[in-house]
Design an enzyme around this catalytic site. Structure first.
Site, PDB file in Angstrom:
ATOM      1  N   LYS A  13       0.162   7.381   1.400  1.00  0.00           N
ATOM      2  CA  LYS A  13      -0.613   6.642   0.396  1.00  0.00           C
ATOM      3  C   LYS A  13      -0.275   5.149   0.428  1.00  0.00           C
ATOM      4  O   LYS A  13      -1.167   4.311   0.473  1.00  0.00           O
ATOM      5  CB  LYS A  13      -0.365   7.201  -1.022  1.00  0.00           C
ATOM      6  CG  LYS A  13      -0.790   8.649  -1.190  1.00  0.00           C
ATOM      7  CD  LYS A  13      -0.767   9.098  -2.653  1.00  0.00           C
ATOM      8  CE  LYS A  13       0.617   9.099  -3.275  1.00  0.00           C
ATOM      9  NZ  LYS A  13       1.561  10.068  -2.686  1.00  0.00           N
ATOM     10  N   ARG A  88      -1.052  11.590 -11.875  1.00  0.00           N
ATOM     11  CA  ARG A  88      -0.291  12.636 -11.198  1.00  0.00           C
ATOM     12  C   ARG A  88      -0.315  13.952 -11.970  1.00  0.00           C
ATOM     13  O   ARG A  88       0.273  14.924 -11.512  1.00  0.00           O
ATOM     14  CB  ARG A  88       1.157  12.186 -11.057  1.00  0.00           C
ATOM     15  CG  ARG A  88       1.541  11.716  -9.656  1.00  0.00           C
ATOM     16  CD  ARG A  88       2.994  11.300  -9.729  1.00  0.00           C
ATOM     17  NE  ARG A  88       3.691  11.254  -8.498  1.00  0.00           N
ATOM     18  CZ  ARG A  88       3.926  10.142  -7.780  1.00  0.00           C
ATOM     19  NH1 ARG A  88       3.408   9.008  -8.167  1.00  0.00           N
ATOM     20  NH2 ARG A  88       4.657  10.197  -6.700  1.00  0.00           N
ATOM     21  N   ARG A 127      11.861   7.797   6.247  1.00  0.00           N
ATOM     22  CA  ARG A 127      11.207   6.572   5.771  1.00  0.00           C
ATOM     23  C   ARG A 127      12.235   5.483   5.451  1.00  0.00           C
ATOM     24  O   ARG A 127      13.294   5.746   4.895  1.00  0.00           O
ATOM     25  CB  ARG A 127      10.394   6.893   4.526  1.00  0.00           C
ATOM     26  CG  ARG A 127       9.845   5.665   3.823  1.00  0.00           C
ATOM     27  CD  ARG A 127       8.675   5.986   2.969  1.00  0.00           C
ATOM     28  NE  ARG A 127       9.036   6.728   1.765  1.00  0.00           N
ATOM     29  CZ  ARG A 127       8.135   7.111   0.853  1.00  0.00           C
ATOM     30  NH1 ARG A 127       6.860   6.837   1.032  1.00  0.00           N
ATOM     31  NH2 ARG A 127       8.529   7.773  -0.209  1.00  0.00           N
ATOM     32  N   ARG A 160      14.942   4.868   0.227  1.00  0.00           N
ATOM     33  CA  ARG A 160      14.785   5.077  -1.217  1.00  0.00           C
ATOM     34  C   ARG A 160      15.721   6.178  -1.684  1.00  0.00           C
ATOM     35  O   ARG A 160      15.942   7.150  -0.984  1.00  0.00           O
ATOM     36  CB  ARG A 160      13.323   5.476  -1.519  1.00  0.00           C
ATOM     37  CG  ARG A 160      12.408   4.292  -1.675  1.00  0.00           C
ATOM     38  CD  ARG A 160      10.957   4.677  -1.755  1.00  0.00           C
ATOM     39  NE  ARG A 160      10.662   5.795  -2.655  1.00  0.00           N
ATOM     40  CZ  ARG A 160       9.424   6.165  -3.001  1.00  0.00           C
ATOM     41  NH1 ARG A 160       8.385   5.507  -2.508  1.00  0.00           N
ATOM     42  NH2 ARG A 160       9.227   7.191  -3.802  1.00  0.00           N
TER      43      ARG A 160
HETATM   44  P1  AMP Z   1       5.956   7.064  -5.750  1.00  0.00           P
HETATM   45  O1  AMP Z   1       6.439   5.744  -5.310  1.00  0.00           O
HETATM   46  O2  AMP Z   1       4.491   7.078  -6.100  1.00  0.00           O
HETATM   47  O3  AMP Z   1       6.317   8.178  -4.785  1.00  0.00           O
HETATM   48  O4  AMP Z   1       6.707   7.405  -7.134  1.00  0.00           O
HETATM   49  C1  AMP Z   1       8.110   7.552  -7.193  1.00  0.00           C
HETATM   50  C2  AMP Z   1       8.522   8.272  -8.454  1.00  0.00           C
HETATM   51  O5  AMP Z   1       8.110   7.518  -9.598  1.00  0.00           O
HETATM   52  C3  AMP Z   1       7.918   9.649  -8.654  1.00  0.00           C
HETATM   53  O6  AMP Z   1       8.633  10.671  -7.964  1.00  0.00           O
HETATM   54  C4  AMP Z   1       8.022   9.789 -10.179  1.00  0.00           C
HETATM   55  O7  AMP Z   1       9.346  10.073 -10.579  1.00  0.00           O
HETATM   56  C5  AMP Z   1       7.702   8.376 -10.651  1.00  0.00           C
HETATM   57  N1  AMP Z   1       6.238   8.208 -10.848  1.00  0.00           N
HETATM   58  C6  AMP Z   1       5.406   7.355 -10.200  1.00  0.00           C
HETATM   59  N2  AMP Z   1       4.141   7.477 -10.623  1.00  0.00           N
HETATM   60  C7  AMP Z   1       4.157   8.450 -11.571  1.00  0.00           C
HETATM   61  C8  AMP Z   1       3.155   9.075 -12.374  1.00  0.00           C
HETATM   62  N3  AMP Z   1       1.855   8.725 -12.284  1.00  0.00           N
HETATM   63  N4  AMP Z   1       3.554  10.043 -13.248  1.00  0.00           N
HETATM   64  C9  AMP Z   1       4.841  10.400 -13.369  1.00  0.00           C
HETATM   65  N5  AMP Z   1       5.831   9.885 -12.617  1.00  0.00           N
HETATM   66  C10 AMP Z   1       5.509   8.908 -11.727  1.00  0.00           C
END
Ligand code: AMP
Length: 215
Positions: A13, A88, A127, A160
């Site tokens: 993404k 999400r 990554r 990360r």
């Molecule tokens: P990402 O960078 O999109 O993979 O997000 C990393 C982490 O941030 C996720 O594993 C969640 O813990 C939190 N997070 C990001 N976006 C959301 C969302 N829309 N709803 C809930 N948690 C989120």
């Protein structure tokens, strides 16, 4: 165009978002990036989000919705946006619909990137991300020219905290139970396009452009 990038963690993404926002000239809104920025700056929001993120769990809906709708209210979203990592959960999707309807808008396209689980684990654990500009690399699939250094800005590459094997597996199972129902949600809404996310960066992007149409 108001767009959403959907797909499991590691589906690409963030990588495709860079190409999409450039071509369609819309802001890139990643709730994960907003949380990481807050963690880096030691804010209250960052402190609240970090414990969930480190376990690979979702940050509570109310908190995420507030942040997302705040961001979507800014002037630069008037002509469109690309949401990456939001919504999400079905709750978040409903809140987003409510917010957009109240502002005379709607979701125009949901780009659903599909990738098999084993491939996701390989991608997530290999990554590496640039601390400075956020660009993504992979130790095997997309290695930087110099190990540990970003090709674009010379920033330091890091892993990360939530890209360890254990947390990555948890994030994928959280995706399956809480986020995958959105595929049905947006299929019913008639705005989803399903894209094979395992055909290589350029092919995936070409398929996205074919599905969305030229700008
Ligand atoms: P990402 O960078 O999109 O993979 O997000 C990393 C982490 O941030 C996720 O594993 C969640 O813990 C939190 N997070 C990001 N976006 C959301 C969302 N829309 N709803 C809930 N948690 C989120």
């Amino acid at each position: 165009m108001n767009m959403i990038l959907l797909g499991p963690p590691g589906a690409g993404k963030g990588t495709q978002a860079v190409n999409i926002v450039e071509k369609y000239d819309v802001p890139h809104i990643s709730t994960g990036d907003i949380f990481r920025e807050n963690i880096k700056n030691g804010t209250e929001l960052g402190k609240k989000a970090q414990e969930y993120m480190n376990r690979g769990e979702l940050v509570p809906d109310e908190l995420v919705c507030e942040i997302a709708t705040d961001r979507l209210s800014r002037e630069d979203c008037a002509e469109g946006f690309l949401l990456d990592g939001f919504p999400r959960t079905v709750f978040q999707a409903e809140k987003l619909d409510e917010f957009l309807t109240a502002n005379g808008k709607k979701v125009d396209a949901v780009i659903n990137l599909e990738v098999e689980k084993e491939e996701l684990i390989t991608r997530l654990t290999g990554r590496r991300v640039c601390r400075k500009c956020g660009a993504s690399f992979h130790v095997v699939n997309i290695p930087p020219k110099t190990e540990g250094v970003c090709d674009y800005c010379g920033g330091e590459l890091y892993q990360r905290d939530d890209d360890t094997v254990e947390t990555a597996e948890n994030r994928i199972s959280v995706y399956d139970t809480q986020t995958k129902p959105l595929v049905d949600y947006y299929t019913k809404a008639g705005c989803i396009v399903n894209i094979d996310g395992a055909t290589g960066l350029e092919n995936v992007f070409a398929d996205i452009v074919t599905a969305l149409g030229e700008k």
